[in-house]
Motif scaffolding. Structure first.
Motif, PDB file in Angstrom:
ATOM      1  N   PRO A  28      46.500  14.920  63.051  1.00  0.00           N
ATOM      2  CA  PRO A  28      47.611  15.527  63.537  1.00  0.00           C
ATOM      3  C   PRO A  28      48.791  14.695  63.838  1.00  0.00           C
ATOM      4  O   PRO A  28      49.943  15.700  64.274  1.00  0.00           O
ATOM      5  N   CYS A  29      49.071  13.315  63.462  1.00  0.00           N
ATOM      6  CA  CYS A  29      50.690  12.980  64.259  1.00  0.00           C
ATOM      7  C   CYS A  29      51.098  11.688  63.324  1.00  0.00           C
ATOM      8  O   CYS A  29      50.607  11.301  62.310  1.00  0.00           O
ATOM      9  N   GLY A  30      52.872  12.126  62.808  1.00  0.00           N
ATOM     10  CA  GLY A  30      53.305  11.233  61.422  1.00  0.00           C
ATOM     11  C   GLY A  30      54.469  10.519  62.471  1.00  0.00           C
ATOM     12  O   GLY A  30      54.544  11.258  63.238  1.00  0.00           O
ATOM     13  N   TYR A  31      54.925   9.020  62.143  1.00  0.00           N
ATOM     14  CA  TYR A  31      56.334   8.756  62.885  1.00  0.00           C
ATOM     15  C   TYR A  31      57.363   9.785  62.364  1.00  0.00           C
ATOM     16  O   TYR A  31      58.129   9.759  63.067  1.00  0.00           O
ATOM     17  N   GLY A  32      56.970  10.255  60.928  1.00  0.00           N
ATOM     18  CA  GLY A  32      58.043  11.074  60.848  1.00  0.00           C
ATOM     19  C   GLY A  32      58.354  12.358  61.247  1.00  0.00           C
ATOM     20  O   GLY A  32      59.928  13.036  62.292  1.00  0.00           O
ATOM     21  N   CYS A  33      57.654  12.864  62.475  1.00  0.00           N
ATOM     22  CA  CYS A  33      57.225  13.723  63.838  1.00  0.00           C
ATOM     23  C   CYS A  33      58.199  13.042  64.893  1.00  0.00           C
ATOM     24  O   CYS A  33      58.785  14.387  65.805  1.00  0.00           O
ATOM     25  N   ILE A  34      57.894  12.273  65.334  1.00  0.00           N
ATOM     26  CA  ILE A  34      58.759  11.809  66.070  1.00  0.00           C
ATOM     27  C   ILE A  34      59.954  11.021  65.512  1.00  0.00           C
ATOM     28  O   ILE A  34      60.880  11.224  67.177  1.00  0.00           O
ATOM     29  N   PHE A  35      60.051  11.021  64.302  1.00  0.00           N
ATOM     30  CA  PHE A  35      61.915  10.003  64.566  1.00  0.00           C
ATOM     31  C   PHE A  35      62.503  11.771  64.370  1.00  0.00           C
ATOM     32  O   PHE A  35      63.509  12.099  65.011  1.00  0.00           O
ATOM     33  N   CYS A  36      61.901  12.729  63.419  1.00  0.00           N
ATOM     34  CA  CYS A  36      63.070  14.131  63.484  1.00  0.00           C
ATOM     35  C   CYS A  36      63.048  14.802  64.898  1.00  0.00           C
ATOM     36  O   CYS A  36      64.274  15.458  64.964  1.00  0.00           O
ATOM     37  N   SER A  37      62.350  15.271  65.484  1.00  0.00           N
ATOM     38  CA  SER A  37      61.989  16.206  66.473  1.00  0.00           C
ATOM     39  C   SER A  37      63.653  16.018  67.577  1.00  0.00           C
ATOM     40  O   SER A  37      63.873  16.700  67.719  1.00  0.00           O
ATOM     41  N   PRO A  38      62.443  14.711  68.113  1.00  0.00           N
ATOM     42  CA  PRO A  38      64.129  14.003  69.590  1.00  0.00           C
ATOM     43  C   PRO A  38      65.262  15.314  68.767  1.00  0.00           C
ATOM     44  O   PRO A  38      66.185  15.202  69.465  1.00  0.00           O
ATOM     45  N   TRP A  39      66.594  14.553  67.811  1.00  0.00           N
ATOM     46  CA  TRP A  39      67.536  15.266  67.396  1.00  0.00           C
ATOM     47  C   TRP A  39      67.198  16.793  67.037  1.00  0.00           C
ATOM     48  O   TRP A  39      68.797  17.192  67.711  1.00  0.00           O
ATOM     49  N   SER A  40      65.856  17.196  66.053  1.00  0.00           N
ATOM     50  CA  SER A  40      66.529  18.704  66.073  1.00  0.00           C
ATOM     51  C   SER A  40      66.760  19.167  67.685  1.00  0.00           C
ATOM     52  O   SER A  40      66.905  20.700  68.134  1.00  0.00           O
ATOM     53  N   LYS A  41      65.632  18.201  68.473  1.00  0.00           N
ATOM     54  CA  LYS A  41      65.307  19.849  69.796  1.00  0.00           C
ATOM     55  C   LYS A  41      66.573  19.956  70.728  1.00  0.00           C
ATOM     56  O   LYS A  41      67.398  20.053  71.162  1.00  0.00           O
ATOM     57  N   ARG A  42      67.668  17.970  70.610  1.00  0.00           N
ATOM     58  CA  ARG A  42      68.544  18.085  71.420  1.00  0.00           C
ATOM     59  C   ARG A  42      69.435  18.522  71.538  1.00  0.00           C
ATOM     60  O   ARG A  42      70.289  19.135  71.724  1.00  0.00           O
ATOM     61  N   ASP A  43      70.009  18.827  69.454  1.00  0.00           N
ATOM     62  CA  ASP A  43      71.330  18.703  69.267  1.00  0.00           C
ATOM     63  C   ASP A  43      70.664  20.293  68.678  1.00  0.00           C
ATOM     64  O   ASP A  43      72.137  21.213  68.497  1.00  0.00           O
ATOM     65  N   GLN A  44      70.414  20.427  68.682  1.00  0.00           N
ATOM     66  CA  GLN A  44      70.378  22.704  68.122  1.00  0.00           C
ATOM     67  C   GLN A  44      68.423  23.245  68.945  1.00  0.00           C
ATOM     68  O   GLN A  44      67.705  23.345  68.624  1.00  0.00           O
ATOM     69  N   PRO A  45      68.792  23.222  70.000  1.00  0.00           N
ATOM     70  CA  PRO A  45      67.368  23.563  70.667  1.00  0.00           C
ATOM     71  C   PRO A  45      66.999  24.807  70.265  1.00  0.00           C
ATOM     72  O   PRO A  45      65.953  25.141  70.506  1.00  0.00           O
ATOM     73  N   ASP A  56      73.758   8.401  60.434  1.00  0.00           N
ATOM     74  CA  ASP A  56      74.618   8.165  61.318  1.00  0.00           C
ATOM     75  C   ASP A  56      74.504   8.734  62.875  1.00  0.00           C
ATOM     76  O   ASP A  56      74.564   7.900  63.516  1.00  0.00           O
ATOM     77  N   ALA A  57      74.030  10.160  63.239  1.00  0.00           N
ATOM     78  CA  ALA A  57      73.195  10.233  64.168  1.00  0.00           C
ATOM     79  C   ALA A  57      72.576   9.419  64.375  1.00  0.00           C
ATOM     80  O   ALA A  57      72.106   9.345  65.326  1.00  0.00           O
ATOM     81  N   TYR A  58      71.742   9.527  63.543  1.00  0.00           N
ATOM     82  CA  TYR A  58      70.189   8.433  64.471  1.00  0.00           C
ATOM     83  C   TYR A  58      70.590   6.864  64.155  1.00  0.00           C
ATOM     84  O   TYR A  58      70.118   6.465  65.270  1.00  0.00           O
ATOM     85  N   ARG A  59      71.378   6.368  63.357  1.00  0.00           N
ATOM     86  CA  ARG A  59      71.614   5.417  64.152  1.00  0.00           C
ATOM     87  C   ARG A  59      73.139   5.052  65.360  1.00  0.00           C
ATOM     88  O   ARG A  59      73.295   3.983  65.797  1.00  0.00           O
ATOM     89  N   GLU A  60      74.193   5.744  65.658  1.00  0.00           N
ATOM     90  CA  GLU A  60      74.331   5.897  66.561  1.00  0.00           C
ATOM     91  C   GLU A  60      74.036   6.309  67.693  1.00  0.00           C
ATOM     92  O   GLU A  60      74.356   6.230  68.990  1.00  0.00           O
TER      93      GLU A  60
END
Length: 97
Positions: free
Chosen positions: A16-33, A88-92
């Motif tokens: 049901p869950c992988g760390y990738g989902c947790i890692f990628c989703s917040p930036w996608s939803k924040r930057d491109q809602p 770069d965005a993830y690091r910042e």
């Protein structure tokens, strides 16, 4: 198949869950809602020979998972949104969580 339908995946990655989902989703939803609710795949260009780095929960419904070729991911979910990684965005924004 719509993005709301669920497919049972018969792979070792069927969880049901992988760390990738947790890692990628917040930036996608924040930057491109506008991508919320869509199957988002982060990785290589599906026209090339690269692989999927991670994907959203919506993309996992189509049996897409990390290390799958991007071309195969595109064949499973042609309506998916394919994005290049933004290291770069993830690091910042490492304190986002």
């Amino acid at each position: 198949m719509s993005s709301q339908e669920t497919v049972h995946c018969r792979t070792p990655q069927d969880h049901p869950c992988g760390y990738g989902c947790i890692f990628c989703s917040p930036w996608s939803k924040r930057d491109q809602p506008e991508l919320c609710g869509y199957p988002v795949v982060v990785g290589s260009d599906p026209a090339g020979r690269g692989v999927v780095a991670t994907c959203s929960y919506e993309a996992r419904r189509f049996c897409i998972h990390s290390a799958m070729t991007a071309a195969h991911a595109r064949s499973l979910c042609p309506q998916g949104v394919f994005l290049r990684p933004r290291i770069d965005a993830y690091r910042e924004d490492k304190d986002f969580y």
